[in-house]
Design an enzyme around this catalytic site. Structure first.
Site, PDB file in Angstrom:
ATOM      1  N   THR A  54      -9.385 -49.542   1.244  1.00  0.00           N
ATOM      2  CA  THR A  54      -8.886 -48.878   2.126  1.00  0.00           C
ATOM      3  C   THR A  54      -7.517 -48.150   2.057  1.00  0.00           C
ATOM      4  O   THR A  54      -6.795 -47.503   2.757  1.00  0.00           O
ATOM      5  CB  THR A  54      -9.226 -49.308   3.456  1.00  0.00           C
ATOM      6  OG1 THR A  54      -8.479 -50.748   3.361  1.00  0.00           O
ATOM      7  CG2 THR A  54     -10.724 -49.437   3.884  1.00  0.00           C
ATOM      8  N   HIS A  55      -6.840 -48.921   1.256  1.00  0.00           N
ATOM      9  CA  HIS A  55      -5.212 -48.708   0.879  1.00  0.00           C
ATOM     10  C   HIS A  55      -4.996 -47.082   0.215  1.00  0.00           C
ATOM     11  O   HIS A  55      -4.081 -46.677   0.197  1.00  0.00           O
ATOM     12  CB  HIS A  55      -4.662 -49.762   0.178  1.00  0.00           C
ATOM     13  CG  HIS A  55      -4.109 -50.978   0.656  1.00  0.00           C
ATOM     14  ND1 HIS A  55      -5.097 -51.940   1.272  1.00  0.00           N
ATOM     15  CD2 HIS A  55      -2.960 -51.422   1.061  1.00  0.00           C
ATOM     16  CE1 HIS A  55      -4.324 -52.593   2.124  1.00  0.00           C
ATOM     17  NE2 HIS A  55      -3.177 -52.560   1.806  1.00  0.00           N
ATOM     18  N   TYR A  93      -7.176 -59.639  -0.094  1.00  0.00           N
ATOM     19  CA  TYR A  93      -8.457 -60.142  -0.417  1.00  0.00           C
ATOM     20  C   TYR A  93      -8.832 -59.774  -1.700  1.00  0.00           C
ATOM     21  O   TYR A  93      -9.923 -60.614  -2.213  1.00  0.00           O
ATOM     22  CB  TYR A  93      -9.471 -59.493   0.626  1.00  0.00           C
ATOM     23  CG  TYR A  93      -9.399 -59.958   2.324  1.00  0.00           C
ATOM     24  CD1 TYR A  93      -8.737 -60.859   2.747  1.00  0.00           C
ATOM     25  CD2 TYR A  93     -10.441 -59.281   3.098  1.00  0.00           C
ATOM     26  CE1 TYR A  93      -8.525 -61.336   3.983  1.00  0.00           C
ATOM     27  CE2 TYR A  93     -10.563 -59.894   4.555  1.00  0.00           C
ATOM     28  CZ  TYR A  93      -9.541 -60.853   4.757  1.00  0.00           C
ATOM     29  OH  TYR A  93      -9.654 -61.344   6.116  1.00  0.00           O
ATOM     30  N   GLY A  94      -8.308 -58.986  -2.317  1.00  0.00           N
ATOM     31  CA  GLY A  94      -8.938 -58.325  -3.382  1.00  0.00           C
ATOM     32  C   GLY A  94      -8.767 -59.210  -4.691  1.00  0.00           C
ATOM     33  O   GLY A  94      -9.603 -58.881  -5.875  1.00  0.00           O
ATOM     34  N   GLU A 138       1.475 -51.124   0.062  1.00  0.00           N
ATOM     35  CA  GLU A 138       2.330 -51.998   1.137  1.00  0.00           C
ATOM     36  C   GLU A 138       3.696 -52.038   0.960  1.00  0.00           C
ATOM     37  O   GLU A 138       4.176 -52.150   2.072  1.00  0.00           O
ATOM     38  CB  GLU A 138       1.756 -53.533   0.718  1.00  0.00           C
ATOM     39  CG  GLU A 138       0.300 -53.960   0.751  1.00  0.00           C
ATOM     40  CD  GLU A 138       0.203 -54.347   2.211  1.00  0.00           C
ATOM     41  OE1 GLU A 138       0.989 -54.850   3.025  1.00  0.00           O
ATOM     42  OE2 GLU A 138      -1.095 -54.118   2.907  1.00  0.00           O
ATOM     43  N   ASN A 181     -13.025 -52.565   2.016  1.00  0.00           N
ATOM     44  CA  ASN A 181     -13.923 -52.239   0.799  1.00  0.00           C
ATOM     45  C   ASN A 181     -14.359 -53.846   0.044  1.00  0.00           C
ATOM     46  O   ASN A 181     -15.487 -54.062  -0.160  1.00  0.00           O
ATOM     47  CB  ASN A 181     -13.483 -51.454  -0.401  1.00  0.00           C
ATOM     48  CG  ASN A 181     -13.780 -50.045   0.040  1.00  0.00           C
ATOM     49  OD1 ASN A 181     -14.980 -49.540  -0.158  1.00  0.00           O
ATOM     50  ND2 ASN A 181     -12.868 -49.361   0.760  1.00  0.00           N
ATOM     51  N   THR A 182     -13.393 -54.635  -0.088  1.00  0.00           N
ATOM     52  CA  THR A 182     -13.485 -56.106  -0.831  1.00  0.00           C
ATOM     53  C   THR A 182     -14.558 -56.842   0.132  1.00  0.00           C
ATOM     54  O   THR A 182     -15.180 -57.588  -0.138  1.00  0.00           O
ATOM     55  CB  THR A 182     -12.244 -56.653  -0.741  1.00  0.00           C
ATOM     56  OG1 THR A 182     -11.060 -55.976  -1.536  1.00  0.00           O
ATOM     57  CG2 THR A 182     -12.231 -57.829  -1.451  1.00  0.00           C
TER      58      THR A 182
HETATM   59  N1  DGL Z   1      -8.083 -53.381   2.104  1.00  0.00           N
HETATM   60  C1  DGL Z   1      -8.649 -53.969   0.851  1.00  0.00           C
HETATM   61  C2  DGL Z   1      -9.839 -53.239   0.235  1.00  0.00           C
HETATM   62  O1  DGL Z   1      -9.982 -52.186   1.151  1.00  0.00           O
HETATM   63  C3  DGL Z   1      -7.565 -54.197  -0.055  1.00  0.00           C
HETATM   64  C4  DGL Z   1      -6.475 -54.892  -0.003  1.00  0.00           C
HETATM   65  C5  DGL Z   1      -6.624 -56.341  -0.288  1.00  0.00           C
HETATM   66  O2  DGL Z   1      -6.819 -56.637  -1.233  1.00  0.00           O
HETATM   67  O3  DGL Z   1      -6.734 -57.070   0.668  1.00  0.00           O
HETATM   68  O4  DGL Z   1     -10.401 -53.712  -0.384  1.00  0.00           O
END
Ligand code: DGL
Length: 259
Positions: A181-182, A39-40, A148, A71-72
């Site tokens: 969250t990663h 998503y980022g 990942e 977070n995104t």
């Molecule tokens: N889990 C996403 C976050 O916390 C990061 C991974 C993504 O880019 O989807 O922002």
């Protein structure tokens, strides 16, 4: 009733781990949007649409409240979704900001995906809570693929971490919010690079801690059910290596939007 939790992929499991410690008796329904991760690097409009579909899906599955363990999505979608959402929505930002302000004095660093940092959500929330606080935010997009790939430590990872964090060190940050969250999975190497004078704020733990304040444990033993938008592949093995064998009650492929 179960807690609904979602992330773009595997990173939200850091939140699930913290939630299972905070609420051992709660059932958890987890959606990993593995077909559309990451998503980022996507637009706010796209992340909002994906988030809406997942929130609807979790609502239909019986979730009582939703934890946006990304977070995104928290930065780009929670505010827009909350007014029309029938379920309470818990994003990562508010709890991360509270934890950062409680972690120490001095400049605060924030690291996250390109979209999270571009949204300015953390600096805005920090400035609102403590006007005048110095905040240094930086996108660290290579951290997600490293996690990942399971490259949680080692020479290459340490080099990337040093490269990204050097400007924050120059600003003499005293607190660093891991606003993705990663990133808690890279805590070891980040902590080693920054040294003991910089406190790390794990937004996953902060989120679970803040939810714990809103309710007390109940029900019997909680189960974790996972829904993925792509073929599971090695996902189960990775979840079990992170949360322990037998941690997952069921894993199922779903198609979104769900009818
Ligand atoms: N889990 C996403 C976050 O916390 C990061 C991974 C993504 O880019 O989807 O922002």
């Amino acid at each position: 009733m179960p807690l609904g939790v979602f992330d773009s992929g595997i990173g939200g499991l850091t939140v699930v781990r913290a939630l299972r410690i905070a609420f051992p008796k709660r059932d958890i329904l987890y959606v990993g949007d593995t077909a559309r991760v990451p998503y980022g690097n996507k637009s706010a409009e796209t992340v909002l649409q994906y988030s809406r579909e997942i929130v609807d899906f979790l609502g239909k599955k019986g979730a009582e409240r939703i934890v946006v363990a990304c977070n995104t999505a928290s930065a780009l979608a929670v505010e827009a979704l909350a007014p029309s959402c029938m379920l309470p929505l818990h994003g990562m930002i508010e709890s991360g900001v509270t934890a950062a302000l409680g972690a120490g004095e001095g400049p605060v660093g924030v690291i996250g995906t390109a979209a999270t940092i571009a949204s300015g959500a953390y600096p805005k929330a920090l400035a609102k809570a403590r006007p005048g606080l110095r905040v240094v935010a930086r996108a660290t997009p290579l951290f997600v693929p490293l996690v990942e790939e399971g490259w949680l430590d080692g020479e290459v990872t340490e080099k990337v971490v040093r490269h990204y964090l050097e400007p924050l060190q120059r600003e003499k940050i005293r607190v660093l919010v891991l606003a993705c969250t990663h990133y808690p999975l890279l805590k070891g190497v980040i902590g080693r690079v920054l040294g003991p004078d910089v406190k790390l704020v794990d937004s996953s733990e902060a989120c679970a801690g803040s939810l714990q304040a809103t309710e007390s444990g109940r029900l019997e033993k909680g189960e974790l059910k996972i829904f993925l938008t792509d073929e599971p592949g090695a996902f189960l093995g990775r979840v079990e290596s992170f949360l322990g064998k037998g941690a997952v009650a069921s894993m199922e492929r779903v198609h979104l939007p769900h009818s």
